[in-house]
Design a protein around this motif. Structure first.
Motif, PDB file in Angstrom:
ATOM      1  N   LYS A 146       0.844  -1.202   0.000  1.00 21.71           N
ATOM      2  CA  LYS A 146       0.000   0.000   0.000  1.00 21.71           C
ATOM      3  C   LYS A 146       0.878   1.251   0.000  1.00 21.71           C
ATOM      4  O   LYS A 146       2.091   1.175   0.272  1.00 21.71           O
ATOM      5  CB  LYS A 146      -0.923  -0.013   1.225  1.00 21.71           C
ATOM      6  CG  LYS A 146      -0.217   0.018   2.564  1.00 21.71           C
ATOM      7  CD  LYS A 146      -1.212  -0.038   3.703  1.00 21.71           C
ATOM      8  CE  LYS A 146      -0.553   0.131   5.073  1.00 21.71           C
ATOM      9  NZ  LYS A 146       0.436  -0.930   5.357  1.00 21.71           N
ATOM     10  N   GLY A 148       3.103   4.219   0.869  1.00 24.28           N
ATOM     11  CA  GLY A 148       3.926   4.460   2.047  1.00 24.28           C
ATOM     12  C   GLY A 148       4.742   3.263   2.488  1.00 24.28           C
ATOM     13  O   GLY A 148       5.712   3.412   3.237  1.00 24.28           O
ATOM     14  N   ASP A 149       4.364   2.059   2.031  1.00 19.90           N
ATOM     15  CA  ASP A 149       5.178   0.874   2.346  1.00 19.90           C
ATOM     16  C   ASP A 149       6.561   1.030   1.708  1.00 19.90           C
ATOM     17  O   ASP A 149       6.677   1.498   0.568  1.00 19.90           O
ATOM     18  CB  ASP A 149       4.523  -0.398   1.813  1.00 19.90           C
ATOM     19  CG  ASP A 149       3.317  -0.824   2.649  1.00 19.90           C
ATOM     20  OD1 ASP A 149       3.162  -0.295   3.770  1.00 19.90           O
ATOM     21  OD2 ASP A 149       2.547  -1.685   2.175  1.00 19.90           O
ATOM     22  N   GLU A 150       7.598   0.624   2.450  1.00 22.30           N
ATOM     23  CA  GLU A 150       8.961   0.814   1.971  1.00 22.30           C
ATOM     24  C   GLU A 150       9.571  -0.486   1.445  1.00 22.30           C
ATOM     25  O   GLU A 150       9.379  -1.563   2.025  1.00 22.30           O
ATOM     26  CB  GLU A 150       9.841   1.375   3.090  1.00 22.30           C
ATOM     27  CG  GLU A 150       9.431   2.778   3.514  1.00 22.30           C
ATOM     28  CD  GLU A 150      10.312   3.346   4.619  1.00 22.30           C
ATOM     29  OE1 GLU A 150      10.075   4.498   5.019  1.00 22.30           O
ATOM     30  OE2 GLU A 150      11.224   2.634   5.080  1.00 22.30           O
ATOM     31  N   ILE A 174       4.240   3.328  -3.347  1.00 20.33           N
ATOM     32  CA  ILE A 174       5.163   2.772  -2.363  1.00 20.33           C
ATOM     33  C   ILE A 174       6.441   3.619  -2.355  1.00 20.33           C
ATOM     34  O   ILE A 174       6.675   4.416  -3.274  1.00 20.33           O
ATOM     35  CB  ILE A 174       5.524   1.301  -2.664  1.00 20.33           C
ATOM     36  CG1 ILE A 174       6.292   1.186  -3.989  1.00 20.33           C
ATOM     37  CG2 ILE A 174       4.268   0.441  -2.685  1.00 20.33           C
ATOM     38  CD1 ILE A 174       6.855  -0.198  -4.257  1.00 20.33           C
ATOM     39  N   LYS A 175       7.261   3.451  -1.343  1.00 22.85           N
ATOM     40  CA  LYS A 175       8.493   4.223  -1.241  1.00 22.85           C
ATOM     41  C   LYS A 175       9.695   3.305  -1.460  1.00 22.85           C
ATOM     42  O   LYS A 175       9.830   2.290  -0.790  1.00 22.85           O
ATOM     43  CB  LYS A 175       8.595   4.880   0.141  1.00 22.85           C
ATOM     44  CG  LYS A 175       9.876   5.700   0.333  1.00 22.85           C
ATOM     45  CD  LYS A 175       9.960   6.306   1.725  1.00 22.85           C
ATOM     46  CE  LYS A 175      11.260   7.087   1.907  1.00 22.85           C
ATOM     47  NZ  LYS A 175      11.361   7.658   3.282  1.00 22.85           N
ATOM     48  N   THR A 200      13.188   0.239   8.605  1.00 22.60           N
ATOM     49  CA  THR A 200      12.331   1.053   9.468  1.00 22.60           C
ATOM     50  C   THR A 200      11.060   0.261   9.747  1.00 22.60           C
ATOM     51  O   THR A 200      10.861  -0.839   9.220  1.00 22.60           O
ATOM     52  CB  THR A 200      11.949   2.393   8.793  1.00 22.60           C
ATOM     53  OG1 THR A 200      10.998   2.134   7.745  1.00 22.60           O
ATOM     54  CG2 THR A 200      13.162   3.099   8.214  1.00 22.60           C
ATOM     55  N   SER A 201      10.196   0.825  10.525  1.00 21.69           N
ATOM     56  CA  SER A 201       8.928   0.152  10.834  1.00 21.69           C
ATOM     57  C   SER A 201       8.040   0.045   9.603  1.00 21.69           C
ATOM     58  O   SER A 201       7.086  -0.738   9.578  1.00 21.69           O
ATOM     59  CB  SER A 201       8.192   0.913  11.942  1.00 21.69           C
ATOM     60  OG  SER A 201       7.921   2.254  11.532  1.00 21.69           O
ATOM     61  N   LYS A 202       8.350   0.811   8.560  1.00 23.67           N
ATOM     62  CA  LYS A 202       7.550   0.785   7.333  1.00 23.67           C
ATOM     63  C   LYS A 202       8.132  -0.147   6.264  1.00 23.67           C
ATOM     64  O   LYS A 202       7.519  -0.330   5.215  1.00 23.67           O
ATOM     65  CB  LYS A 202       7.420   2.201   6.765  1.00 23.67           C
ATOM     66  CG  LYS A 202       6.624   3.154   7.652  1.00 23.67           C
ATOM     67  CD  LYS A 202       6.479   4.510   6.986  1.00 23.67           C
ATOM     68  CE  LYS A 202       5.644   5.456   7.859  1.00 23.67           C
ATOM     69  NZ  LYS A 202       5.479   6.791   7.210  1.00 23.67           N
ATOM     70  N   THR A 203       9.303  -0.724   6.544  1.00 24.76           N
ATOM     71  CA  THR A 203       9.939  -1.602   5.557  1.00 24.76           C
ATOM     72  C   THR A 203       9.163  -2.902   5.449  1.00 24.76           C
ATOM     73  O   THR A 203       8.964  -3.612   6.428  1.00 24.76           O
ATOM     74  CB  THR A 203      11.397  -1.909   5.941  1.00 24.76           C
ATOM     75  OG1 THR A 203      12.120  -0.689   6.105  1.00 24.76           O
ATOM     76  CG2 THR A 203      12.061  -2.749   4.855  1.00 24.76           C
ATOM     77  N   LYS A 204       8.741  -3.240   4.239  1.00 24.29           N
ATOM     78  CA  LYS A 204       7.975  -4.467   4.002  1.00 24.29           C
ATOM     79  C   LYS A 204       8.755  -5.509   3.214  1.00 24.29           C
ATOM     80  O   LYS A 204       8.541  -6.712   3.389  1.00 24.29           O
ATOM     81  CB  LYS A 204       6.673  -4.148   3.242  1.00 24.29           C
ATOM     82  CG  LYS A 204       5.780  -3.137   3.932  1.00 24.29           C
ATOM     83  CD  LYS A 204       5.360  -3.618   5.327  1.00 24.29           C
ATOM     84  CE  LYS A 204       4.487  -2.579   6.016  1.00 24.29           C
ATOM     85  NZ  LYS A 204       4.149  -2.983   7.412  1.00 24.29           N
TER      86      LYS A 204
END
Length: 438
Positions: A146, A148-150, A174-175, A200-204
């Motif tokens: 989604k 913002g997911d990194e 996504i980033k 980071t907490s956003k890294t998927k």
């Protein structure tokens, strides 16, 4: 009388197990087999046994005039594989829809099992397709992400994969977090820290490349994957240049998703590949092409490719047999020996720049060499035009030269041609530089 090809076919099953002299061997074959038996525990010894490798070379139909040192792009197939491909192709042409869909299509499951055995995974985790790009794009576009997911990836990853991720960035918001690896490197911990520091907490997802095509660098994928999994991050591995080149099993890498091209180091027919998805992750990936259950748990959902070359696909099995007849450990030892054979001879020449490690834990057959004052495309053109040596130009950041990739059919004597060429070109460049200064 046992032919050389029969010898290799029947030797296949024995190459990775304790060797037993079979009855079919002729006296000439028996002497080779006995030597192999004595040196089986030392791949490094047999890597320099030119009598043995001359047998391997004889199985290829490569040009005697052009020295092909771009096997990393795509490799030629041994005559055994070519014959199998042609045989299946002619078979299909007798009644295409019948023999392709009703006969050869039934061979995919046994081929899948054969590849799974070589890969060290379950057949239910492997899909057979056309290349690494297709497999990795299937994963990249199939993951649910989604805005913002990194996703972490490196500037040194393969362009097709980079472009796929850029498309997801543009389409889905996504980033992409970019790493700029300092290569060559002989420090695994430093490479791992480079990835971990970007978590980071956003890294998927972390996208990794097992063997970097730009330089031949072997990346510590398992250590990166272990660190990523501790934080709930999934790992994709691009194995295009490592499968049937390095000695490993896919689960050894600890990745969740993996793909490779079988027409590179396995020497399978052009346009053949496979992808691996860990069993419990298959549902996570949407099928790239139409499938009755695009979000199902069956690996076969990734094989809905429509009409494809069944002949090429079925001939993959012969390529596996040929690979096993050599043995993974012996093959890697030979490939690394060939790389170091020429690289050791040129690395200390004034003006010559080597962008690849000579240590087996950091590089195998692939190496990049440059000459100060010559751009990669210029060096590639000189090698081909003057010396009839085919390489590929490489320019990425500080890496500027040509990539040299020998294969099991390449001989040290042929690599001496490369050494002479680099020595002469470096000498001319050094002379030109001195004349300019004076």
């Amino acid at each position: 009388m046992s032919t050389r090809r029969t010898f290799f076919r029947q030797l296949g099953a024995a190459a990775t197990t304790p060797l037993v002299l079979p009855d079919f061997l002729t006296e000439a074959n028996r002497s080779v087999f006995q030597r192999l038996q004595h040196t089986a525990s030392s791949p490094q010894q047999i890597a320099q046994d030119e009598d043995f490798w001359s047998w391997i070379k004889a199985e290829y139909t490569v040009s005697p005039n052009i020295l092909n040192l771009n096997n990393g792009g795509v490799s030629p197939q041994p005559k055994l594989v070519q014959d199998a491909h042609i045989r299946f192709y002619q078979y299909c042409n007798e009644a295409p829809s019948y023999y392709m869909w009703r006969i050869l299509d039934q061979g995919r499951e046994s081929l899948r099992a054969k590849l799974a055995d070589l890969s060290g995974c379950s057949p239910d985790e492997l899909a057979i397709n056309r290349n690494a790009t297709e497999g990795l794009n299937t994963v990249i576009f199939g993951l649910t992400l989604k805005p913002g997911d990194e996703v972490i990836l490196a500037k040194q990853d393969y362009p097709n994969m980079i472009n796929a991720w850029k498309q997801r960035e543009k389409r889905d918001g996504i980033k992409l977090v970019w790493l700029d690896l300092k290569l060559p490197s002989e420090n695994e911990e430093e490479l791992v820290r480079h990835y971990v520091s970007a978590f980071t907490s956003k890294t998927k997802v972390v996208h990794t490349t097992h063997v970097v095509n730009w330089s031949g660098q072997i990346m510590p994928v398992r250590k990166i994957a272990d660190a990523a999994h501790k934080q709930g991050i999934e790992v994709i591995c691009d194995g295009a240049h490592s499968f049937a080149h390095l000695e490993y099993k896919i689960p050894d890498l600890g990745c969740d998703y993996y793909a490779t091209s079988l027409h590179k180091w396995l020497c399978a027919p052009f346009g053949s590949g496979m992808m691996y998805v860990r069993k419990d992750k298959i549902r996570n990936i949407w099928a790239l092409l139409s499938s009755p259950e695009p979000d199902g748990a069956d690996i076969r959902k990734f094989e809905s490719l429509g009409t494809r070359s069944f002949a090429a696909e079925m001939a993959i099995g012969t390529a596996v047999d040929f690979h096993l007849s050599i043995g993974s450990a012996r093959k890697f030892a030979r490939l690394h020996y060939l790389k170091n054979y020429w690289a050791e001879k040129v690395k200390d020449i004034s003006g010559v720049n080597l962008f690849t490690s000579l240590k087996p834990e950091f590089a195998g057959a692939l190496a990049v060499v440059g000459i100060t004052g010559m751009k990669g495309p210029e060096l590639e053109s000189e090698l081909l035009g003057t010396y009839k040596i085919h390489t590929t130009p490489i320019t990425l950041g500080p890496i500027d030269g040509v990539r040299v990739t020998p294969h099991v059919y390449t001989t040290p004597k042929e690599l001496d041609r490369l050494v002479v060429a680099i020595t002469e070109l470096a000498g001319k460049q050094n002379l030109a530089t001195k004349q300019k200064k004076s």
